[in-house]
Design a protein around this motif. Structure first.
Motif, PDB file in Angstrom:
ATOM      1  N   GLN A   1      -4.618   9.176   3.446  1.00  0.00           N
ATOM      2  CA  GLN A   1      -4.590   7.819   3.981  1.00  0.00           C
ATOM      3  C   GLN A   1      -5.157   7.758   5.391  1.00  0.00           C
ATOM      4  O   GLN A   1      -4.846   8.587   6.252  1.00  0.00           O
ATOM      5  CB  GLN A   1      -3.162   7.276   3.971  1.00  0.00           C
ATOM      6  CG  GLN A   1      -3.065   5.782   4.203  1.00  0.00           C
ATOM      7  CD  GLN A   1      -1.672   5.261   3.921  1.00  0.00           C
ATOM      8  OE1 GLN A   1      -0.683   5.969   4.092  1.00  0.00           O
ATOM      9  NE2 GLN A   1      -1.579   4.009   3.471  1.00  0.00           N
TER      10      GLN A   1
ATOM     11  N   LYS B   1       0.859  -1.188   0.000  1.00  0.00           N
ATOM     12  CA  LYS B   1       0.000   0.000   0.000  1.00  0.00           C
ATOM     13  C   LYS B   1       0.893   1.236   0.000  1.00  0.00           C
ATOM     14  O   LYS B   1       1.850   1.321   0.771  1.00  0.00           O
ATOM     15  CB  LYS B   1      -0.903   0.009   1.233  1.00  0.00           C
ATOM     16  CG  LYS B   1      -1.976  -1.078   1.221  1.00  0.00           C
ATOM     17  CD  LYS B   1      -2.845  -0.999   2.473  1.00  0.00           C
ATOM     18  CE  LYS B   1      -3.940  -2.065   2.436  1.00  0.00           C
ATOM     19  NZ  LYS B   1      -4.783  -2.047   3.660  1.00  0.00           N
TER      20      LYS B   1
ATOM     21  N   THR C   1      -0.990  11.755  -1.229  1.00  0.00           N
ATOM     22  CA  THR C   1      -2.240  12.517  -1.337  1.00  0.00           C
ATOM     23  C   THR C   1      -2.770  12.334  -2.745  1.00  0.00           C
ATOM     24  O   THR C   1      -2.019  12.448  -3.719  1.00  0.00           O
ATOM     25  CB  THR C   1      -2.019  14.012  -1.056  1.00  0.00           C
ATOM     26  OG1 THR C   1      -1.476  14.184   0.253  1.00  0.00           O
ATOM     27  CG2 THR C   1      -3.347  14.773  -1.144  1.00  0.00           C
TER      28      THR C   1
ATOM     29  N   GLY D   1      -5.152   2.099   6.076  1.00  0.00           N
ATOM     30  CA  GLY D   1      -4.237   2.040   4.942  1.00  0.00           C
ATOM     31  C   GLY D   1      -4.855   2.464   3.626  1.00  0.00           C
ATOM     32  O   GLY D   1      -4.149   2.651   2.635  1.00  0.00           O
ATOM     33  N   LEU D   2      -6.183   2.622   3.610  1.00  0.00           N
ATOM     34  CA  LEU D   2      -6.878   3.073   2.414  1.00  0.00           C
ATOM     35  C   LEU D   2      -6.947   4.595   2.397  1.00  0.00           C
ATOM     36  O   LEU D   2      -6.638   5.267   3.388  1.00  0.00           O
ATOM     37  CB  LEU D   2      -8.283   2.468   2.371  1.00  0.00           C
ATOM     38  CG  LEU D   2      -8.345   0.939   2.397  1.00  0.00           C
ATOM     39  CD1 LEU D   2      -9.776   0.453   2.473  1.00  0.00           C
ATOM     40  CD2 LEU D   2      -7.627   0.338   1.185  1.00  0.00           C
ATOM     41  N   TYR D   3      -7.381   5.147   1.267  1.00  0.00           N
ATOM     42  CA  TYR D   3      -7.434   6.601   1.099  1.00  0.00           C
ATOM     43  C   TYR D   3      -8.887   7.068   1.103  1.00  0.00           C
ATOM     44  O   TYR D   3      -9.730   6.506   0.407  1.00  0.00           O
ATOM     45  CB  TYR D   3      -6.702   7.006  -0.184  1.00  0.00           C
ATOM     46  CG  TYR D   3      -5.197   6.949  -0.003  1.00  0.00           C
ATOM     47  CD1 TYR D   3      -4.463   8.107   0.212  1.00  0.00           C
ATOM     48  CD2 TYR D   3      -4.524   5.729   0.009  1.00  0.00           C
ATOM     49  CE1 TYR D   3      -3.089   8.060   0.416  1.00  0.00           C
ATOM     50  CE2 TYR D   3      -3.148   5.668   0.216  1.00  0.00           C
ATOM     51  CZ  TYR D   3      -2.436   6.834   0.420  1.00  0.00           C
ATOM     52  OH  TYR D   3      -1.088   6.788   0.641  1.00  0.00           O
TER      53      TYR D   3
ATOM     54  N   GLN E   1       2.206   4.670   0.966  1.00  0.00           N
ATOM     55  CA  GLN E   1       2.131   5.314   2.263  1.00  0.00           C
ATOM     56  C   GLN E   1       2.212   6.837   2.157  1.00  0.00           C
ATOM     57  O   GLN E   1       3.050   7.381   1.430  1.00  0.00           O
ATOM     58  CB  GLN E   1       3.268   4.816   3.169  1.00  0.00           C
ATOM     59  CG  GLN E   1       3.215   3.324   3.454  1.00  0.00           C
ATOM     60  CD  GLN E   1       1.980   2.912   4.227  1.00  0.00           C
ATOM     61  OE1 GLN E   1       1.596   3.557   5.212  1.00  0.00           O
ATOM     62  NE2 GLN E   1       1.344   1.833   3.790  1.00  0.00           N
ATOM     63  N   ASN E   2       1.316   7.497   2.896  1.00  0.00           N
ATOM     64  CA  ASN E   2       1.377   8.943   3.143  1.00  0.00           C
ATOM     65  C   ASN E   2       1.351   9.790   1.874  1.00  0.00           C
ATOM     66  O   ASN E   2       1.912  10.887   1.834  1.00  0.00           O
ATOM     67  CB  ASN E   2       2.634   9.294   3.961  1.00  0.00           C
ATOM     68  CG  ASN E   2       2.665   8.558   5.287  1.00  0.00           C
ATOM     69  OD1 ASN E   2       1.661   8.460   5.976  1.00  0.00           O
ATOM     70  ND2 ASN E   2       3.831   8.014   5.622  1.00  0.00           N
TER      71      ASN E   2
ATOM     72  N   SER F   1       4.570  11.692  -0.499  1.00  0.00           N
ATOM     73  CA  SER F   1       4.633  12.356   0.812  1.00  0.00           C
ATOM     74  C   SER F   1       5.524  13.585   0.781  1.00  0.00           C
ATOM     75  O   SER F   1       5.443  14.440   1.662  1.00  0.00           O
ATOM     76  CB  SER F   1       5.133  11.366   1.868  1.00  0.00           C
ATOM     77  OG  SER F   1       6.414  10.858   1.516  1.00  0.00           O
TER      78      SER F   1
END
Length: 308
Positions: free
Chosen positions: A250, A220, A225, A254-256, A222-223, A277
């Motif tokens: 996030q 997944k 947008t 772990g999903l957005y 991470q961090n 990120s």
């Protein structure tokens, strides 16, 4: 000024009338293929070493896109559910030339004690085809006992465009996947928008015995947008957007999560820009914000089309 206002009013009325006509067609189309009823049902049953393994998916079907999966293990001798086993899950697609690859998935399943089942997911990026097949490989360890089972499965086309997905190569050379998870049945309202964002992990070692999970690993993202600009790009809709949308960030799962505001039914395009990120653009372009009745609106190079 009065003439200008009159022209704008006529254009808006014409757009609304067109939308009303289109709305009826969209509802008729969706009514034939999409259901609001989603329940977990058995999609696959396997057996090995005296155990029965049941794999459940929504409506008992594997679809292209994001699939939440539930696994159950039963000891056939005692008819008792087996808790706290260690289970690995690997979906693999092979083509006519036996070239194999996988898709985003949860490799080590999580046991959910409250419901006596194991949780996983798979983001199937292609349907089953005449020249390509999907198989699932499971390795199960219960105490000191370990065994493996495998089975070919069928992945169906996704009939619900609200659950579409896209795969792409990012500006950093990575292979990414964005899969829509919710809303399943959006309304003319502000809807919570949930998506999974995944990246293929390039193998760091040579392949071992097939299927070697090190060659089929995904993470997944991470961090990041996911910037959102929803629009109705059809000429009759004039490329208009809507207010109160929120970019996807996030969550703890772990999903957005974000918000998309659908102001009417019809064809929508979710235009995205994926930022790391650090603020670097991994993929996506800004789209013009002009109201352009009679002209098809431009789409971001990273987008997913919606219909409800």
């Amino acid at each position: 000024m009065k003439i200008f206002n009159l022209v704008i009013t006529v254009i808006c009325i014409a757009a609304m009338m067109s939308c009303t006509l289109d709305k009826t067609d969209y509802e008729a189309e969706l009514g034939a293929v999409v259901t609001d009823e989603y329940e977990f049902e058995e999609a696959l049953s396997l057996s090995g070493n005296g155990y029965q393994i049941s794999l459940e998916a929504l409506n008992g079907t594997f679809f292209k896109g994001y699939n939440e999966l539930r696994f159950n293990i039963t000891d056939t001798a005692t008819d008792q559910v087996v808790p706290n086993a260690n289970i690995t899950f690997l979906p693999v697609r092979s083509d006519a030339d036996d070239v194999a690859y996988s898709c985003p998935h949860r490799y080590e399943l999580a046991y959910e004690a409250a419901n006596d089942h194991y949780l996983g997911y798979a983001v199937f990026d292609h349907e089953t085809a005449a020249d390509a097949r999907w198989e699932v490989f499971l390795t199960i360890t219960i105490g000191d006992e370990s065994f493996s089972v495998q089975q070919e499965i069928t992945v169906e086309p996704q009939p619900n465009m609200n659950l579409n997905m896209t795969a792409f190569t990012g500006n950093d050379g990575g292979q990414y996947y964005i899969a829509l998870i919710a809303p399943v049945s959006p309304g003319v309202a502000e809807n919570e928008l949930i998506a999974g964002i995944f990246r293929y992990n390039q193998p760091e070692v040579a392949a071992g015995d097939f299927p070697d999970p090190s060659q089929f690993s995904f993470s997944k993202v991470q961090n990041a947008t996911l910037l959102l600009d929803p629009r109705m790009p059809e000429p009759s809709m004039g490329n208009h957007s809507s207010p109160n949308n929120q970019d996807l960030i996030q969550g703890e799962d772990g999903l957005y999560h974000g918000v998309v505001n659908y102001t009417m039914t019809g064809n929508w395009t979710l235009n995205f820009m994926l930022q790391s990120s650090y603020g670097d653009v991994i993929k996506g372009t800004e789209v013009p914000t002009d109201f352009t009745p009679g002209v098809e609106g431009e789409k971001s190079e990273l987008h997913i089309d919606i219909l409800f």
